[in-house]
Design an enzyme around this catalytic site. Structure first.
Site, PDB file in Angstrom:
ATOM      1  N   HIS A 179     -68.491   0.293  21.545  1.00  0.00           N
ATOM      2  CA  HIS A 179     -70.014  -0.157  21.450  1.00  0.00           C
ATOM      3  C   HIS A 179     -70.376  -0.836  22.689  1.00  0.00           C
ATOM      4  O   HIS A 179     -69.863  -2.052  22.960  1.00  0.00           O
ATOM      5  CB  HIS A 179     -70.214  -1.276  20.236  1.00  0.00           C
ATOM      6  CG  HIS A 179     -71.570  -1.521  20.071  1.00  0.00           C
ATOM      7  ND1 HIS A 179     -72.748  -1.365  20.798  1.00  0.00           N
ATOM      8  CD2 HIS A 179     -72.183  -2.404  19.058  1.00  0.00           C
ATOM      9  CE1 HIS A 179     -73.754  -1.595  20.491  1.00  0.00           C
ATOM     10  NE2 HIS A 179     -73.375  -2.529  19.078  1.00  0.00           N
TER      11      HIS A 179
ATOM     12  N   CYS B 279     -78.696  -4.769  21.119  1.00  0.00           N
ATOM     13  CA  CYS B 279     -78.010  -3.382  21.173  1.00  0.00           C
ATOM     14  C   CYS B 279     -78.969  -2.263  21.047  1.00  0.00           C
ATOM     15  O   CYS B 279     -78.646  -1.250  21.262  1.00  0.00           O
ATOM     16  CB  CYS B 279     -76.973  -3.379  20.134  1.00  0.00           C
ATOM     17  SG  CYS B 279     -75.707  -4.763  20.009  1.00  0.00           S
TER      18      CYS B 279
ATOM     19  N   PHE C 298     -78.960  -7.027  17.029  1.00  0.00           N
ATOM     20  CA  PHE C 298     -79.214  -8.652  16.923  1.00  0.00           C
ATOM     21  C   PHE C 298     -80.431  -9.011  16.939  1.00  0.00           C
ATOM     22  O   PHE C 298     -81.143  -8.623  17.959  1.00  0.00           O
ATOM     23  CB  PHE C 298     -77.944  -9.380  17.751  1.00  0.00           C
ATOM     24  CG  PHE C 298     -76.518  -9.359  16.999  1.00  0.00           C
ATOM     25  CD1 PHE C 298     -76.392  -8.497  16.173  1.00  0.00           C
ATOM     26  CD2 PHE C 298     -75.544 -10.307  17.848  1.00  0.00           C
ATOM     27  CE1 PHE C 298     -74.888  -8.413  15.653  1.00  0.00           C
ATOM     28  CE2 PHE C 298     -74.387 -10.205  17.230  1.00  0.00           C
ATOM     29  CZ  PHE C 298     -74.081  -9.297  16.224  1.00  0.00           C
TER      30      PHE C 298
ATOM     31  N   HIS D 261     -76.865   4.754  14.824  1.00  0.00           N
ATOM     32  CA  HIS D 261     -76.445   3.403  15.217  1.00  0.00           C
ATOM     33  C   HIS D 261     -74.816   3.334  14.881  1.00  0.00           C
ATOM     34  O   HIS D 261     -74.144   2.908  15.814  1.00  0.00           O
ATOM     35  CB  HIS D 261     -77.399   2.191  14.882  1.00  0.00           C
ATOM     36  CG  HIS D 261     -76.735   0.860  15.855  1.00  0.00           C
ATOM     37  ND1 HIS D 261     -77.027   1.031  16.944  1.00  0.00           N
ATOM     38  CD2 HIS D 261     -76.576  -0.048  15.082  1.00  0.00           C
ATOM     39  CE1 HIS D 261     -76.876  -0.321  17.556  1.00  0.00           C
ATOM     40  NE2 HIS D 261     -76.463  -1.040  16.498  1.00  0.00           N
TER      41      HIS D 261
END
Length: 407
Positions: A336, A161, A395, A301
């Site tokens: 997202h 991400c 991740f 974020h």
């Protein structure tokens, strides 16, 4: 002096709109765009934030539209918008010194599901010869390079991400190193495949508020329970400041600092204290030759996951000795977009500095008492803004931070 580069163009497609201006307007309304997704019907989590009114046929014509997947179409559309916004003449630029660096978190799982089904049913001869070239992640950058006839470095970055933000940082470094005069940098992703939704749902990463989708994405709220899948793309034209001056280009903002770190902690969970997220922020500030006190806004974020938001908040509170500048969390509105999220939010940070206005965070009904941040909510907040941080974490423990400043 900082190794700053000029941002001279923006292209963006999000669930809020198919242009940068439409996205900005949607962000300022401060309402989530999540809704039931017919493509996810029957799954445990069947909501998403999706683009409306986007036609791949309109981008590239029906014939080519069938040869590449949706994330490539989005990248092409955003890149063309960015080049037009920067008033660049692709016939006149030095193509050898124009690069394309795009972030993609994954490839198109939907295409592979179809092809694996054929393979698994002993129909190998029916597997499409286009399955690989239409779907592998590098095709986003390759398609843009072919479309705009650029001959400089061209590749795709994958840092989960954080991919889109990492692509921007690498693009800046290519210009600072003297390799390129211009880099088209950003990210693209369509994360609405049934496999993607199923995998994230099985991991308990997605919000389960399927009966009230517009209330599902709620970064930093006490009752957050996960994120909402989205899609989109953003491409920024990064340009050597001297090159931009020679052609009398409008400089929208400066990308002044960039840093990346690794948690080296867990495949999917952030370090609970956000230690390496904090390290990335400190390194980006040092790279920009500025101090934490020089930053007037943080684009968080802020995914709406319990662990992720807490870790980011702890990192910010330590960095600012308990008093960070105003924070906003765009995923509350847009969802997202995984590999594209960092680029989309970088573009929003550029617009925030331009408009001298911080867009609101949606669904902050009861702020988590452990998150002692000044989160802009309810309505846009006018402010005097000279510089801003844009945080992106992914991740695998990937942390990328960008520093933008007014010209």
């Amino acid at each position: 002096m900082p190794h700053e580069v000029a941002v001279t163009g923006l292209g963006m497609l999000t669930p809020a709109g198919l242009t940068a201006q439409a996205t900005w307007s949607g962000m300022c309304h401060g309402r989530s765009l999540a809704q039931p997704d017919p493509d996810l019907a029957g799954l445990p989590v069947d909501i998403s934030c999706r683009l409306t009114g986007f036609s791949p046929d309109a981008v590239d014509g029906p014939a080519h539209a069938r040869r590449v997947d949706r994330f490539v179409h989005l990248a092409l559309a955003a890149a063309r918008q960015a080049v037009t916004d920067a008033q660049l003449d692709t016939a006149a630029w030095n193509a050898d010194r124009v690069g394309v660096i795009l972030g993609v978190g994954s490839n198109s799982l939907e295409t592979y599901i179809k092809e694996f089904t054929l393979l698994g049913s002993e129909q190998a001869t029916r597997v499409s010869p286009r399955a690989l070239p239409r779907s592998v992640p590098n095709m986003a950058a390759a398609a843009v390079a072919m479309d705009l006839h650029t001959h400089g470095p061209s590749f795709t970055v994958a840092s989960a991400c954080a991919s889109g933000a990492t692509a921007l940082g690498i693009g800046r470094d290519l210009i600072s190193a003297g390799t390129c005069d211009i880099v088209l940098a950003g990210g693209s992703e369509s994360a609405r495949s049934r496999m993607t939704a199923t995998c994230f749902a099985q991991m308990r990463a997605l919000s389960r508020r399927t009966s009230t989708p517009t209330a599902a994405s709620r970064p930093f709220d006490a009752e957050r329970d996960g994120f909402v899948l989205s899609e989109g793309a953003a491409v920024l034209v990064l340009e050597d400041p001297d090159h931009a001056r020679r052609r009398s280009a409008r400089v929208r903002t400066l990308l002044r600092g960039y840093a990346s770190t690794s948690d080296a902690h867990h495949p999917v969970a952030p370090h609970p204290e956000g230690t390496q997220a904090e390290a990335a922020m400190r390194a980006a500030l040092a790279n920009a030759r500025c101090e934490a006190r020089d930053i007037d806004h943080v684009n968080a974020h802020g995914t709406s996951t319990p662990a992720g938001d807490t870790a980011e908040a702890r990192a910010l509170l330590r960095l600012y000795n308990g008093c960070p500048p105003p924070v906003s969390a765009p995923k509350s509105v847009l969802g997202h977009a995984l590999g594209a999220a960092g680029a989309i939010e970088a573009a929003l940070t550029v617009l925030t500095l331009e408009h001298q206005t911080i867009p609101p965070t949606a669904n902050l009904n009861r702020q988590d008492p452990d998150v002692q941040l000044d989160i802009v909510a309810g309505r846009p907040r006018p402010a005097r803004l000279n510089a801003a941080l844009s945080n992106s974490f992914g991740f695998g423990g990937h942390n990328t931070v960008l520093v933008f400043a007014t010209p």
